[in-house]
Design a protein around this motif. Structure first.
Motif, mmCIF file in Angstrom:
data_model
loop_
_atom_site.group_PDB
_atom_site.id
_atom_site.type_symbol
_atom_site.label_atom_id
_atom_site.label_comp_id
_atom_site.label_asym_id
_atom_site.label_seq_id
_atom_site.Cartn_x
_atom_site.Cartn_y
_atom_site.Cartn_z
ATOM 1 N N SER A 86 78.461 14.538 -34.962
ATOM 2 C CA SER A 86 79.898 14.249 -34.966
ATOM 3 C C SER A 86 80.541 14.829 -33.717
ATOM 4 N N VAL A 87 81.682 14.265 -33.339
ATOM 5 C CA VAL A 87 82.417 14.813 -32.209
ATOM 6 C C VAL A 87 83.392 15.857 -32.753
ATOM 7 N N ASN A 88 83.141 17.104 -32.365
ATOM 8 C CA ASN A 88 83.939 18.232 -32.876
ATOM 9 C C ASN A 88 84.698 18.910 -31.744
ATOM 10 N N GLU A 89 85.697 19.670 -32.139
ATOM 11 C CA GLU A 89 86.354 20.582 -31.203
ATOM 12 C C GLU A 89 85.532 21.868 -31.186
ATOM 13 N N VAL A 90 85.082 22.275 -30.020
ATOM 14 C CA VAL A 90 84.255 23.490 -29.899
ATOM 15 C C VAL A 90 84.819 24.352 -28.774
ATOM 16 N N PRO A 91 84.380 25.632 -28.672
ATOM 17 C CA PRO A 91 84.872 26.468 -27.561
ATOM 18 C C PRO A 91 84.478 25.857 -26.215
ATOM 19 N N ASP A 92 85.369 25.954 -25.243
ATOM 20 C CA ASP A 92 85.105 25.414 -23.907
ATOM 21 C C ASP A 92 83.865 26.036 -23.277
ATOM 22 N N ALA A 93 83.078 25.175 -22.603
ATOM 23 C CA ALA A 93 82.029 25.704 -21.733
ATOM 24 C C ALA A 93 82.710 26.501 -20.632
ATOM 25 N N LYS A 94 82.052 27.559 -20.143
ATOM 26 C CA LYS A 94 82.682 28.338 -19.074
ATOM 27 C C LYS A 94 81.625 29.029 -18.199
ATOM 28 N N ILE A 95 82.056 29.504 -17.049
ATOM 29 C CA ILE A 95 81.194 30.278 -16.159
ATOM 30 C C ILE A 95 80.779 31.559 -16.881
ATOM 31 N N GLU A 96 79.493 31.802 -16.991
ATOM 32 C CA GLU A 96 79.025 33.015 -17.654
ATOM 33 C C GLU A 96 78.329 33.969 -16.697
ATOM 34 N N ARG A 97 77.747 33.419 -15.642
ATOM 35 C CA ARG A 97 77.034 34.258 -14.677
ATOM 36 C C ARG A 97 77.478 33.855 -13.263
ATOM 37 N N PRO A 98 77.356 34.776 -12.297
ATOM 38 C CA PRO A 98 77.920 34.482 -10.971
ATOM 39 C C PRO A 98 77.291 33.268 -10.286
ATOM 40 N N THR A 99 76.106 32.877 -10.730
ATOM 41 C CA THR A 99 75.424 31.723 -10.115
ATOM 42 C C THR A 99 75.741 30.407 -10.840
ATOM 43 N N ASP A 100 76.598 30.464 -11.861
ATOM 44 C CA ASP A 100 76.933 29.248 -12.631
ATOM 45 C C ASP A 100 77.930 28.350 -11.897
ATOM 46 N N VAL A 101 77.875 27.087 -12.310
ATOM 47 C CA VAL A 101 78.853 26.100 -11.882
ATOM 48 C C VAL A 101 79.396 25.443 -13.154
ATOM 49 N N LEU A 102 80.691 25.154 -13.182
ATOM 50 C CA LEU A 102 81.267 24.479 -14.352
ATOM 51 C C LEU A 102 81.617 23.045 -13.960
ATOM 52 N N VAL A 103 81.122 22.109 -14.761
ATOM 53 C CA VAL A 103 81.280 20.697 -14.442
ATOM 54 C C VAL A 103 82.072 19.983 -15.531
ATOM 55 N N LYS A 104 83.047 19.213 -15.101
ATOM 56 C CA LYS A 104 83.770 18.298 -15.997
ATOM 57 C C LYS A 104 82.934 17.025 -16.059
ATOM 58 N N ILE A 105 82.394 16.740 -17.236
ATOM 59 C CA ILE A 105 81.463 15.608 -17.372
ATOM 60 C C ILE A 105 82.230 14.286 -17.324
ATOM 61 N N THR A 106 81.774 13.387 -16.491
ATOM 62 C CA THR A 106 82.387 12.060 -16.445
ATOM 63 C C THR A 106 81.445 10.969 -16.975
ATOM 64 N N SER A 107 80.135 11.233 -16.926
ATOM 65 C CA SER A 107 79.152 10.300 -17.500
ATOM 66 C C SER A 107 78.025 11.109 -18.119
ATOM 67 N N THR A 108 77.610 10.719 -19.314
ATOM 68 C CA THR A 108 76.503 11.409 -19.979
ATOM 69 C C THR A 108 75.814 10.407 -20.899
ATOM 70 N N ASN A 109 74.509 10.268 -20.707
ATOM 71 C CA ASN A 109 73.776 9.216 -21.438
ATOM 72 C C ASN A 109 73.186 9.716 -22.749
ATOM 73 N N ILE A 110 72.957 8.775 -23.643
ATOM 74 C CA ILE A 110 72.090 9.059 -24.793
ATOM 75 C C ILE A 110 70.678 8.654 -24.395
ATOM 76 N N CYS A 111 69.730 9.553 -24.682
ATOM 77 C CA CYS A 111 68.343 9.372 -24.247
ATOM 78 C C CYS A 111 67.454 9.139 -25.465
ATOM 79 N N GLY A 112 66.357 8.465 -25.262
ATOM 80 C CA GLY A 112 65.395 8.280 -26.347
ATOM 81 C C GLY A 112 64.943 9.602 -26.940
#
Lengths: 379, 379, 379, 379
Positions: free
Chosen positions: C13-39
């Motif tokens: 289901s599509v739920n409201e969850v806590p925001d993804a965020k930077i956790e470590r100094p080497t992280d990058v945070l991305v706003k997803i614009t396309s994401t596939n369903i995979c086999g």
């Protein structure tokens, strides 16, 4: 039989000569149905390569087997076969590793032999009605059922298609690579075709002849007219300033600057400049170990003033030499058979053997439109 | 901290300088315990390579981690680490393919960076008490438990062992091959060692210094003293007239003829002559893109008069450039750990940092017996 | 933020969850614009792969960088990036050799990590508004200027295009080869596309779904409908009785016979039969080390009854495993950029994130026409 | 001539049979001076491999040329030659790429032919006074001047040395690698020797025979006695829990558990467990496409219950099959010539041909100390 004989500089004629015949039990005798004139025939034609008068030219040959020696197992009378320009024995240290362009047997004291070629052994060429093929089981490529119909495609497997392909192998072309090809003559165009076949993302080709560049563009390449010497800048621009991943040298020792003067190191040094750091270069254009008639002092001793410091600093690598045709012709023939490539697009003229002298003259003058001549001895 | 500073041509001194320190979150700070003087340090020492006065030399470094930046994950304080001389970022197009000697990040506008090296970025060298290591997680090779005990072995992983090994990789050495190595300096000797490690059947090494040739013989090589220029004939004889399967260039642009004159194309042309048709050549000796002070006219522009016609006719190939140390150091460290190789045999002098100026002077004069100096800043 | 959460077998289901965020100094945070369903999402969706309820699915992700950690150098806010499904650190023994699918750092005790994947570490998936990307400089593929316009092409670089390509790499596909691909799902179709890109002369694809086979034919492949189990004979006929040069397994452990029963060894044994002696096989279809719910007894322990005697007698070889996406995505992106391939032809549905549950249900039932779903979280 | 003839299960005798002779113009006739008994001869001896009674055994042959067919060019009467156990034609699609173990000519309808071997064509074996060698120019390895003196070394080039070497090639052994070899029989010992030759850092060998393990230790390997089934744990411990980089299977279908029961999948599944993720496995031990007499139900159909899920999850790869002897024997002969390896250390018995029946019986019972028998027909 009739054959195209070299008489001296810029003098060839179709003469009646003794028939080619089976000389050793491993020989095969082929009735030639297609035989091309090659750019390297011109080196001999021009008298610059030390060809002996009286010899028969022609190393790009295809025909029908009419006789086989007593120890030939695989090849049968009636088979249509394409012959690699270089002749291998099949059992020396080089042939057994696929380095058939450097056979240690067929031309003792030297690595490599070929039909109708100066310095490559005593083998007569195939611009003639018949051709003797040594080590027939090893050297004949048996063609598939569509051989006759696609003869102008398959005959390109004797030399220029594998040679262009070899340039891309030496350069290590991989899917996604950018590739620059210097020279849009028949070999350069086949290198373009091979790079595209291998999934290159960008193929750039540099030349000064508009008709050749047009052909390259039809294949899907980016044509770069270097008449004003602007090629280097253009390549750097197209590759975002980095240079191409791979470079192919398909020009050879007679490369010229924009003033039509021979500058033997020009292409190689341009390649060093326009190929990226860590990139690879494949050199199939012919360079000579000595060239007494050259204007350039170094060239007379077979040397070029090479930008070795830059080459080293960029960590580039380079492979050279004639193509080991047998390493490629079987795989490439399957691409013709399954209609994936059609190398006959390069043929500009299909002529009877008798017109060979005229064809040589036109081809030698690089007359526009004389891209590739296929001779048909039977016609 | 104390550090070996370049003041000008043939003038270095141990000075008090500001401490190396963590500058970026990915940095690691190393207390240097071993740091070698390299042949390429001499290029800078001699004032021929454009080194800026005031910079700290030293790119063959090993030590103990004393501080890590906040985003360093793998490397811990107390780890004993060996640092590749070339610095990589780990994520550029070259580093991700293992071409860490040609990093596109650490020295913007150029492919490659190194510690204490002219033209290779602003990074200070490690002939000092402390060294700042950028991208610590990527660049530090963690050493096994026997690291301290075998420190003079492991420090060779920073440069000369991987560089000698790289020569054999570029040359494509395979088990059973015959290999000729030009140059029996530290890198050449490591190439000899690597060729033997890879199962070469014959390793020939050419030099004019008897002390170095003796070391090569101890490794199992065939030493060829070329003082009278007889090396070429000797190699042809040892290979039955065919030439070696593989050749390694470990001399560089300062190669000399028997009269001790610099002849920059000498080694390369000898390689073309003494490597067999279809053979490969690996070039790790340094060549410069320009050398304004050279006697040779071509050398000033970074060119050599290269026997390209012969090279092409023989269908040879060649790879060049500095070693991608990280591609080899992990595997080579396992050979040290399991006692299969012991590269410290090359160490002739183990000295405190304070004696570095004297060591440079002796090494620069190629004094007999000064094969390889390891400096111990902590002592 | 909104995200697609796994609740249990066939329940997302599509739920409201806590925001993804930077956790470590080497992280990058991305706003997803396309994401596939995979086999392979279906393996988890069906409850067969041990996915933990509450986790966010989605490993085929592309988006825009909105924040970078303090030690990120290369990636900038605003960059459009595609993320390999497998997460690498960039500095472990596997990542440094390009084996980023087997990173030893990101999922301690195991080789490999991925977003939103059971058994591949704690990383949340990208079927959500935002995604945290560890080791951002290493994992982000920066896309060219045409990224937004060709977003449905570039998003295929996250998994299925490199995975299909990997199958052809493992199988060693060379120009001129004949290739048989088992499975015409998204990965199989990308393997077909890759084999053609590499210059295969014949690409045969075996499946039982007519809609998928139609797509394969459009790409230039020979479609073989195996509904009646006639695939093996057809391949042998097409290859003159020899078998294909190369084989690709793009089905996995759930392969079925013509009666729609799972027969886990079926594809592998068919491959052994239909690939020539000395041929190579690439296996990218997923196989499980245990499968407690399987009908087949051996399958429960992760075994198959493999025709090993035949495999050995034919001297075949085989490579397996998930694709090291980073080894391919840069080169493949250049082919998209230069309009040589257009993998978005596979997209059958472009849907907002809110419709993901419905899309999962349809895709899971292999409803005709549901070939590939791209979710657009921003819409 | 005298020859060792197979009469039926465990029944061989030295009989007077018709002389071997030149049958085709490409044949060479060899007077055998050394011919080994091979482990695969035992498969036939035991009656498990369908050998026809009346045939002459022996595929590891060396001797002196006493006659050559009229079209033989390279081989001369008086040459001492070693014969690869597999017979190639030199011109088929496989031979021309070096896959001489899978020749398509010499045994029509099948890929591969050999002397004195069930299912590998009609060629008589060399455990006899004379041997007919087809395609003599292609199949004879000419030996160097020290051939007679080192005959027991060179005869190992006919099979076991190249076969052990092939295991390490299939496994991709590189300098610095850790390697585990299962099986310390002659082939396993040669694999150990080859891995060491290639610069492996750790070579572990697993067997249950103490005498064989002792030999392995002498070569420099770590011997692991698996009598109590503790081999797997030991390997994991020696590799720090990661598994070996490379694995070699030198046991075959008759592998046994600690209770001396045949468990055909045991070695392969142990390899999957003890080779690291991304590691490679080379399989040269013989596996049969059917084995009607096997106790194991799957084995009867030529199948094993293979841990395919684990194999896939670890992303391992595998190469299999008989060695292409000609791909290796020339290079390996140079190592013997230059005293780098001495494979005759494996010879435990040197016997006249007349003692062959007794030798077979002892070797078949794996009597301690019967490691390798060389028969000397001339004595």
């Amino acid at each position: 039989m009739k054959a195209l004989v070299y008489n001296g500089p810029r003098d060839v004629s179709v003469n009646e000569v003794p028939d080619a015949k089976i000389e050793r039990p491993t020989d095969v005798l082929v009735k030639i149905t297609s035989t091309n004139i090659c750019g390297s025939d011109l080196h001999m034609y021009e008298g610059r390569a030390g060809m002996q008068p009286g010899r028969i030219l022609g190393h790009e040959n295809l025909g029908v087997v009419i006789e086989v020696g007593p120890s030939v197992d695989r090849v049968k009378v009636g088979d249509r076969v394409c012959l690699p320009f270089n002749i291998g024995c099949g059992f020396c240290a080089n042939c057994e590793r696929g380095l058939t362009g450097y056979c240690l047997t067929v031309n003792p004291g030297f690595a490599g032999g070929a039909y109708g070629f100066s310095g490559m052994g005593p083998y007569s060429g195939g611009q003639a009605e018949f051709l003797r093929v040594p080590y027939g089981d090893f050297n004949c490529l048996l063609l598939p059922r569509d051989a006759q119909e696609k003869e102008n495609d398959y005959v390109m497997l004797s030399d220029i298609f594998p040679t262009g392909y070899h340039a891309t192998e030496l350069a290590g072309v991989q899917p996604g690579d950018s590739v620059v090809v210097y020279g849009a003559g028949p070999v350069g165009l086949m290198a373009v075709c091979s790079a595209i076949l291998k999934g290159a993302s960008q193929v750039m080709v540099v030349d000064t002849h508009e008709d050749r560049l047009k052909l390259a563009e039809k294949l899907g390449a980016i044509a770069i007219n270097n008449t004003e010497g602007e090629g280097v800048d253009k390549i750097m621009e197209l590759t975002g300033g980095k240079g191409a991943d791979r470079g192919c040298e398909c020009v050879g020792y007679q490369c010229c600057n924009m003033h039509r003067e021979e500058v033997p190191n020009l292409t190689m040094n341009n390649l060093v400049q326009t190929v990226k750091a860590t990139g690879r270069i494949g050199v199939v254009g012919v360079f000579l170990p000595e060239d007494p008639g050259a204007a350039d002092k170094l060239a007379r001793k077979g040397q070029i003033a090479f930008d070795f410091g830059q080459f080293w600093l960029k960590g580039q690598s380079m492979g050279t030499g004639q193509a080991n045709v047998k390493s490629y012709n079987r795989q490439l023939s399957r691409l013709i058979e399954h209609d994936k490539v059609k190398p006959s697009w390069i043929v500009s003229h299909e002529l009877p053997l008798t017109e060979a002298p005229n064809a040589y003259a036109n081809f030698d003058q690089r007359k526009p439109g004389w891209t590739k001549v296929v001779l048909k001895p039977g016609k």
